[in-house]
Design a protein around this motif. Structure first.
Motif, PDB file in Angstrom:
ATOM      1  N   LEU A  43       0.510   8.432  -3.181  1.00 53.87           N
ATOM      2  CA  LEU A  43       0.399   7.093  -2.447  1.00 53.87           C
ATOM      3  C   LEU A  43      -0.002   6.000  -3.481  1.00 53.87           C
ATOM      4  O   LEU A  43      -0.483   6.080  -4.459  1.00 53.87           O
ATOM      5  CB  LEU A  43      -0.665   7.229  -1.410  1.00 53.87           C
ATOM      6  N   VAL A  44       0.087   4.766  -2.858  1.00 51.63           N
ATOM      7  CA  VAL A  44      -0.542   3.754  -3.778  1.00 51.63           C
ATOM      8  C   VAL A  44      -1.693   3.199  -2.708  1.00 51.63           C
ATOM      9  O   VAL A  44      -1.532   2.706  -1.578  1.00 51.63           O
ATOM     10  CB  VAL A  44       0.498   2.439  -3.509  1.00 51.63           C
ATOM     11  N   PRO A  45      -2.837   3.383  -3.407  1.00 54.58           N
ATOM     12  CA  PRO A  45      -4.154   3.337  -2.713  1.00 54.58           C
ATOM     13  C   PRO A  45      -4.331   1.800  -2.450  1.00 54.58           C
ATOM     14  O   PRO A  45      -3.955   0.936  -3.170  1.00 54.58           O
ATOM     15  CB  PRO A  45      -5.122   3.890  -3.638  1.00 54.58           C
ATOM     16  N   SER A  46      -5.202   1.530  -1.443  1.00 56.80           N
ATOM     17  CA  SER A  46      -5.511   0.147  -1.147  1.00 56.80           C
ATOM     18  C   SER A  46      -6.702  -0.038  -1.939  1.00 56.80           C
ATOM     19  O   SER A  46      -7.433   0.763  -2.129  1.00 56.80           O
ATOM     20  CB  SER A  46      -5.891   0.072   0.449  1.00 56.80           C
ATOM     21  N   SER A  47      -6.952  -1.321  -2.040  1.00 54.44           N
ATOM     22  CA  SER A  47      -8.206  -1.878  -2.922  1.00 54.44           C
ATOM     23  C   SER A  47      -9.487  -1.252  -2.176  1.00 54.44           C
ATOM     24  O   SER A  47     -10.341  -1.025  -2.654  1.00 54.44           O
ATOM     25  CB  SER A  47      -8.136  -3.331  -2.749  1.00 54.44           C
ATOM     26  N   GLN A  52     -14.042   2.197  -1.888  1.00 54.67           N
ATOM     27  CA  GLN A  52     -15.009   3.273  -0.973  1.00 54.67           C
ATOM     28  C   GLN A  52     -15.168   4.426  -1.782  1.00 54.67           C
ATOM     29  O   GLN A  52     -16.191   5.038  -2.088  1.00 54.67           O
ATOM     30  CB  GLN A  52     -14.241   3.699   0.156  1.00 54.67           C
ATOM     31  N   HIS A  53     -13.940   4.890  -2.620  1.00 53.31           N
ATOM     32  CA  HIS A  53     -14.082   6.070  -3.619  1.00 53.31           C
ATOM     33  C   HIS A  53     -15.189   5.828  -4.880  1.00 53.31           C
ATOM     34  O   HIS A  53     -16.040   6.797  -4.909  1.00 53.31           O
ATOM     35  CB  HIS A  53     -12.890   6.199  -4.358  1.00 53.31           C
ATOM     36  N   TYR A  54     -15.223   4.782  -5.323  1.00 51.12           N
ATOM     37  CA  TYR A  54     -16.602   4.410  -6.387  1.00 51.12           C
ATOM     38  C   TYR A  54     -17.613   3.909  -5.909  1.00 51.12           C
ATOM     39  O   TYR A  54     -18.516   3.887  -6.521  1.00 51.12           O
ATOM     40  CB  TYR A  54     -15.729   3.534  -7.335  1.00 51.12           C
ATOM     41  N   SER A  55     -17.650   3.746  -4.431  1.00 53.04           N
ATOM     42  CA  SER A  55     -19.078   3.648  -4.024  1.00 53.04           C
ATOM     43  C   SER A  55     -19.658   4.735  -3.126  1.00 53.04           C
ATOM     44  O   SER A  55     -20.797   4.535  -2.520  1.00 53.04           O
ATOM     45  CB  SER A  55     -18.898   2.226  -2.979  1.00 53.04           C
ATOM     46  N   LEU A  95     -11.038  -1.687 -11.951  1.00 53.91           N
ATOM     47  CA  LEU A  95     -10.630  -0.601 -11.591  1.00 53.91           C
ATOM     48  C   LEU A  95      -9.765  -0.630 -10.131  1.00 53.91           C
ATOM     49  O   LEU A  95      -8.432   0.009 -10.005  1.00 53.91           O
ATOM     50  CB  LEU A  95     -11.639   0.618 -11.146  1.00 53.91           C
ATOM     51  N   LYS A  96     -10.155  -1.650  -9.431  1.00 55.87           N
ATOM     52  CA  LYS A  96      -9.361  -1.864  -8.206  1.00 55.87           C
ATOM     53  C   LYS A  96      -7.890  -2.333  -8.628  1.00 55.87           C
ATOM     54  O   LYS A  96      -6.835  -2.042  -8.008  1.00 55.87           O
ATOM     55  CB  LYS A  96     -10.134  -2.923  -7.406  1.00 55.87           C
ATOM     56  N   LYS A  97      -7.795  -3.023  -9.406  1.00 60.76           N
ATOM     57  CA  LYS A  97      -6.581  -3.802 -10.215  1.00 60.76           C
ATOM     58  C   LYS A  97      -5.814  -2.512 -10.446  1.00 60.76           C
ATOM     59  O   LYS A  97      -4.458  -2.469 -10.460  1.00 60.76           O
ATOM     60  CB  LYS A  97      -6.805  -4.767 -11.257  1.00 60.76           C
ATOM     61  N   TYR A  98      -6.459  -1.868 -11.593  1.00 60.61           N
ATOM     62  CA  TYR A  98      -5.659  -0.779 -12.215  1.00 60.61           C
ATOM     63  C   TYR A  98      -5.078   0.416 -11.380  1.00 60.61           C
ATOM     64  O   TYR A  98      -3.885   0.645 -11.167  1.00 60.61           O
ATOM     65  CB  TYR A  98      -6.824  -0.161 -13.108  1.00 60.61           C
ATOM     66  N   LEU A  99      -5.949   0.639 -10.327  1.00 60.32           N
ATOM     67  CA  LEU A  99      -5.696   1.853  -9.315  1.00 60.32           C
ATOM     68  C   LEU A  99      -4.729   1.526  -8.286  1.00 60.32           C
ATOM     69  O   LEU A  99      -3.927   2.545  -7.731  1.00 60.32           O
ATOM     70  CB  LEU A  99      -6.885   2.586  -8.825  1.00 60.32           C
ATOM     71  N   THR A 100      -4.631   0.240  -7.936  1.00 62.22           N
ATOM     72  CA  THR A 100      -3.546  -0.132  -6.783  1.00 62.22           C
ATOM     73  C   THR A 100      -2.501  -0.669  -7.409  1.00 62.22           C
ATOM     74  O   THR A 100      -1.462  -1.208  -6.814  1.00 62.22           O
ATOM     75  CB  THR A 100      -4.271  -1.280  -6.129  1.00 62.22           C
TER      76      THR A 100
END
Ligand code: CMP
Length: 201
Positions: A43-47, A52-55, A95-100
């Motif tokens: 999947l392409v994860p949303s921001s 949520q994952h890292y929080s 991380l949000k930029k990287y993972l999305t």
């Protein structure tokens, strides 16, 4: 107490792992350890999902911020801020930029000491210093130094849960209840059964 063979962990192959054509290599390394793949999706994860994952762990931002400040200091560089939460927040934005930025693969692996075994094979967070023989140590060369210089997250191919508590929170975030399968692999007889019989004819 539940038997160790039921332990589960979450693994994400991050966008750089997909772009480097390392999906097969990464899956093979985990698979041949004896662990069992019980969930898999691309999947392409949303921001929002990344946030949520890292929080999930309320202390994550502070502890990542503290480590980042320590890494600046070790290199004799003034960190962008002395407030660990502020520095942790910068890491989260990166991380949000990287993972999305592209597809990721989310997986659930199950088996004895799954969390520990997967982390051992994955290697330390910073590829530059992770051990040779681990996935990060063998296939990627990124460092805190480069990530800081370029103002981005460390590209380390994989995320793997750090504890069983973390895994139990992370798995339901990425997988619905019916998406994690329960089945037996033939090899589990050799790995776990108390009596190994039925081999000799
Ligand atoms: P992961 O195991 O997913 O956990 C948090 C991620 O944040 C980590 O892998 C890296 O991708 C990234 N990361 C951790 N510390 C830093 C840092 N100091 N600077 C940039 N990125 C970081």
């Amino acid at each position: 107490m539940s038997h160790p063979k039921h332990e589960k962990t979450l693994v994400l192959i991050k966008p750089d792992g997909i772009q480097r054509s390392l999906i097969g290599e990464i899956v093979q390394r985990y698979e041949r350890s004896g662990l069992k793949l019980v969930g898999l999706k691309m999947l392409v994860p949303s921001s929002d999902l990344v946030e949520q994952h890292y929080s999930l762990d309320p202390s994550w931002k502070k502890s990542v911020g503290e480590k980042a400040i320590g890494s600046y200091e070790k290199r004799g560089i003034e960190p962008p801020s002395r407030d660990p939460i502020e520095v942790g927040d910068r890491v989260l934005q990166g991380l949000k930029k990287y993972l999305t930025c592209g597809p990721v693969i989310a997986m659930v692996w199950q088996g004895a000491h799954a969390v520990e075994v997967i982390r051992k094979m994955t290697g330390g967070t910073e590829p530059r210093s992770s051990d040779v023989g681990t996935i990060r140590g063998d296939f990627v060369i990124d460092s805190y130094q480069m990530a800081d210089t370029d103002g981005r997250a460390v590209r380390n191919l994989i995320h793997a849960s750090g504890s069983t508590d973390e895994a139990n929170q992370e798995i339901p975030l990425w997988f619905g209840a019916g998406d994690v399968l329960s089945y037996r692999l033939v090899q589990e007889q050799i790995l776990y059964d108390v009596n190994i019989d039925g081999i000799l004819e």
